[in-house]
Structure formats: C-alpha cells, structure tokens
Motif scaffolding. Structure first.
Motif, short mmCIF file in Angstrom:
data_model
loop_
_atom_site.label_atom_id
_atom_site.label_comp_id
_atom_site.label_asym_id
_atom_site.label_seq_id
_atom_site.Cartn_x
_atom_site.Cartn_y
_atom_site.Cartn_z
N TYR A 5 0.82 -1.21 0.00
CA TYR A 5 0.00 0.00 0.00
C TYR A 5 0.86 1.26 0.00
O TYR A 5 0.46 2.29 -0.55
N ALA A 6 2.04 1.19 0.61
CA ALA A 6 2.96 2.33 0.52
C ALA A 6 3.35 2.58 -0.93
O ALA A 6 3.42 3.73 -1.38
N TYR A 7 3.59 1.49 -1.68
CA TYR A 7 3.89 1.64 -3.11
C TYR A 7 2.71 2.26 -3.86
O TYR A 7 2.89 3.15 -4.68
N THR A 8 1.51 1.77 -3.55
CA THR A 8 0.32 2.29 -4.24
C THR A 8 0.15 3.78 -3.99
O THR A 8 -0.07 4.56 -4.91
N TYR A 9 0.26 4.20 -2.73
CA TYR A 9 0.08 5.62 -2.40
C TYR A 9 1.22 6.47 -2.94
O TYR A 9 1.00 7.61 -3.37
N THR A 10 2.44 5.95 -2.93
CA THR A 10 3.57 6.69 -3.49
C THR A 10 3.41 6.88 -4.99
O THR A 10 3.64 7.98 -5.51
N THR A 11 3.01 5.83 -5.68
CA THR A 11 2.77 5.93 -7.13
C THR A 11 1.66 6.92 -7.43
O THR A 11 1.79 7.76 -8.31
N ALA A 12 0.58 6.83 -6.67
CA ALA A 12 -0.54 7.75 -6.87
C ALA A 12 -0.11 9.20 -6.62
O ALA A 12 -0.47 10.11 -7.38
N LEU A 56 -3.47 11.25 -14.51
CA LEU A 56 -4.49 11.24 -13.46
C LEU A 56 -5.37 9.99 -13.57
O LEU A 56 -5.74 9.39 -12.55
N THR A 57 -5.68 9.58 -14.79
CA THR A 57 -6.46 8.36 -14.99
C THR A 57 -5.69 7.13 -14.53
O THR A 57 -6.25 6.25 -13.87
N ILE A 58 -4.40 7.06 -14.84
CA ILE A 58 -3.58 5.95 -14.37
C ILE A 58 -3.52 5.93 -12.85
O ILE A 58 -3.56 4.87 -12.22
N THR A 66 -5.79 -1.88 -7.13
CA THR A 66 -4.97 -2.50 -6.09
C THR A 66 -5.74 -2.67 -4.79
O THR A 66 -5.21 -3.22 -3.83
N GLY A 67 -6.97 -2.19 -4.73
CA GLY A 67 -7.78 -2.35 -3.53
C GLY A 67 -7.59 -1.25 -2.51
O GLY A 67 -8.13 -1.33 -1.41
N SER A 68 -6.87 -0.20 -2.83
CA SER A 68 -6.69 0.90 -1.89
C SER A 68 -7.99 1.67 -1.71
O SER A 68 -8.26 2.21 -0.64
N ILE A 69 -8.78 1.74 -2.77
CA ILE A 69 -10.11 2.35 -2.70
C ILE A 69 -11.10 1.20 -2.84
O ILE A 69 -11.13 0.52 -3.87
N SER A 84 -6.07 -17.40 0.27
CA SER A 84 -6.75 -16.11 0.28
C SER A 84 -5.74 -14.99 0.42
O SER A 84 -4.76 -15.09 1.15
N ASP A 85 -5.99 -13.92 -0.28
CA ASP A 85 -5.13 -12.75 -0.25
C ASP A 85 -6.04 -11.55 -0.03
O ASP A 85 -7.03 -11.38 -0.75
N PRO A 86 -5.77 -10.69 0.95
CA PRO A 86 -6.69 -9.60 1.25
C PRO A 86 -6.71 -8.51 0.18
O PRO A 86 -7.58 -7.68 0.18
N LYS A 87 -5.76 -8.53 -0.73
CA LYS A 87 -5.71 -7.49 -1.75
C LYS A 87 -6.73 -7.78 -2.85
O LYS A 87 -7.27 -8.87 -2.95
N ALA A 88 -6.98 -6.80 -3.68
CA ALA A 88 -7.91 -6.95 -4.79
C ALA A 88 -7.36 -7.98 -5.78
O ALA A 88 -6.15 -8.21 -5.84
N PRO A 89 -8.23 -8.62 -6.57
CA PRO A 89 -7.75 -9.65 -7.48
C PRO A 89 -6.81 -9.14 -8.58
O PRO A 89 -6.01 -9.89 -9.11
N TYR A 90 -6.90 -7.86 -8.90
CA TYR A 90 -6.04 -7.29 -9.95
C TYR A 90 -4.85 -6.55 -9.38
O TYR A 90 -4.17 -5.83 -10.09
N ALA A 91 -4.56 -6.72 -8.10
CA ALA A 91 -3.50 -5.96 -7.46
C ALA A 91 -2.12 -6.29 -8.01
O ALA A 91 -1.34 -5.39 -8.34
N VAL A 92 -1.79 -7.56 -8.12
CA VAL A 92 -0.45 -7.94 -8.57
C VAL A 92 -0.23 -7.58 -10.05
O VAL A 92 0.81 -7.03 -10.39
N PRO A 93 -1.20 -7.85 -10.95
CA PRO A 93 -0.99 -7.40 -12.34
C PRO A 93 -0.88 -5.87 -12.45
O PRO A 93 -0.05 -5.37 -13.22
N THR A 94 -1.67 -5.14 -11.68
CA THR A 94 -1.57 -3.68 -11.69
C THR A 94 -0.22 -3.24 -11.18
O THR A 94 0.40 -2.31 -11.73
#
Length: 177
Positions: A5-12, A56-58, A66-69, A84-94
């Motif tokens: 999630y740190a990666y997700t927020y940093t990228t965003a 902005l769209t990316i 990634t399941g952050s939202i 089971s993985d708590p992240k969204a199903p498309y998290a790793v490909p994203t």
C-alpha cells in the motif's frame, strides 16, 4: 503500513503531482524545458493537458485496482483459506504494469537528461527509479504471504537449488533426535 500500500500511495502521489502540474501550468513546463523563453503553443498546451489527464487516470486506476479504494459499499465476510489474499484480485498485475511503466519512464527521463543536462529530467528520473524499485521489490517479495510449513517453519515454495539451506537442515535434523 504494508509495503504494497505504501507503493500504491507513493505511485498515486507521484503521478498526481506530475498530472496537476501538466494540467494547471503547462506554460511553466514549457518554460522549464526550453532553452529560449517563448510562450507555449496551443498544441503544446493541448498535449501537456492530455498527458496530465492520462496520468491522473492511471493514478485513479492504480488506486482502484490495487484495492486501496474499496469498490463495494458493503462489508463482506472475511475470506478464509490457504490461498486467500486480502488485496484486490487485480493488485499484482496492476503492480507489475505500473512498475514497468515507472521503469520505462525512468529510462526515458535518463535519456533526456543525458541529451539536455536539465535538472528537471534528473528529478523525474530519481522519482521514477524509486517507484520502480519499490514496485519490483513488491512484485518479488510482497505479493503473497507464502506457504509456511507448520512442521519445519520453512516456505514450501522454495527449493535448495543451486544452494542448500544448511541452517534449515540443522534445525530439521535436530527435531528428529
């Protein structure tokens, strides 16, 4: 906070910062990058704002996939089970796609830095390299919890090839006695 999630927020944050600059002040971007000072043409402003909206769209897609939202308004039952993985199903490909995007962008910024010597390209390169490195680390090490053996405590997905794990062999041999 989880590294994923740190990666997700940093990228965003990094992509949002770039997109807001491109959308709000394309004239300043043109002034920073050109040797001679002149007003930006209409086509330069158009392409700068299109790139800003694209970034902005990316950013939004990265946060959603990634399941952050959360995409649902209901609270569901927690999923139990070994896989089971708590992240969204498309998290790793994203994660893989955005890490690749940042790596390619870092190389592109580096080539522009070598060609022009402008500091703004070095700053962009540093930001993209940091994002790509964290993303690569997440792809390699933080994308799943692993399969931990209850008997030995080792990850079941690992092998001893090409090197043996002497420490695990000592622990395992000690339990047999």
């Amino acid at each position: 906070m989880d590294v994923f999630y740190a990666y997700t927020y940093t990228t965003a944050g990094w992509l949002s910062l770039q997109s807001l600059a491109l959308i709000t002040v394309p004239h300043a971007i043109t002034t920073l990058l050109l040797a001679e000072t002149r007003p930006a043409s209409e086509i330069e402003i158009y392409f700068a704002r299109c790139l800003g909206f694209s970034l902005l769209t990316i950013t939004v897609l990265t946060a959603m996939l990634t399941g952050s939202i959360p995409l649902t308004s209901t609270v569901s039952e927690p999923v139990t089970g070994e896989d089971s993985d708590p992240k969204a199903p498309y998290a790793v490909p994203t994660l893989a796609v955005t890490s690749g995007f940042q790596a390619v962008s870092a190389v592109y910024a580096y080539t522009w830095y070598l060609a022009s010597g402008k500091t703004v390209f070095a700053v962009a390169m540093a930001g993209y390299v940091a994002g790509a490195a964290i993303g690569l680390w997440c792809v390699l090490f933080a994308s799943s919890r692993g399969k931990i053996s209850r008997r030995t405590g080792a990850d079941k997905r690992t092998t001893g090839f090409p090197f043996g794990n002497a420490e695990a062999a000592k622990k395992h041999a000690g339990k047999r006695l």
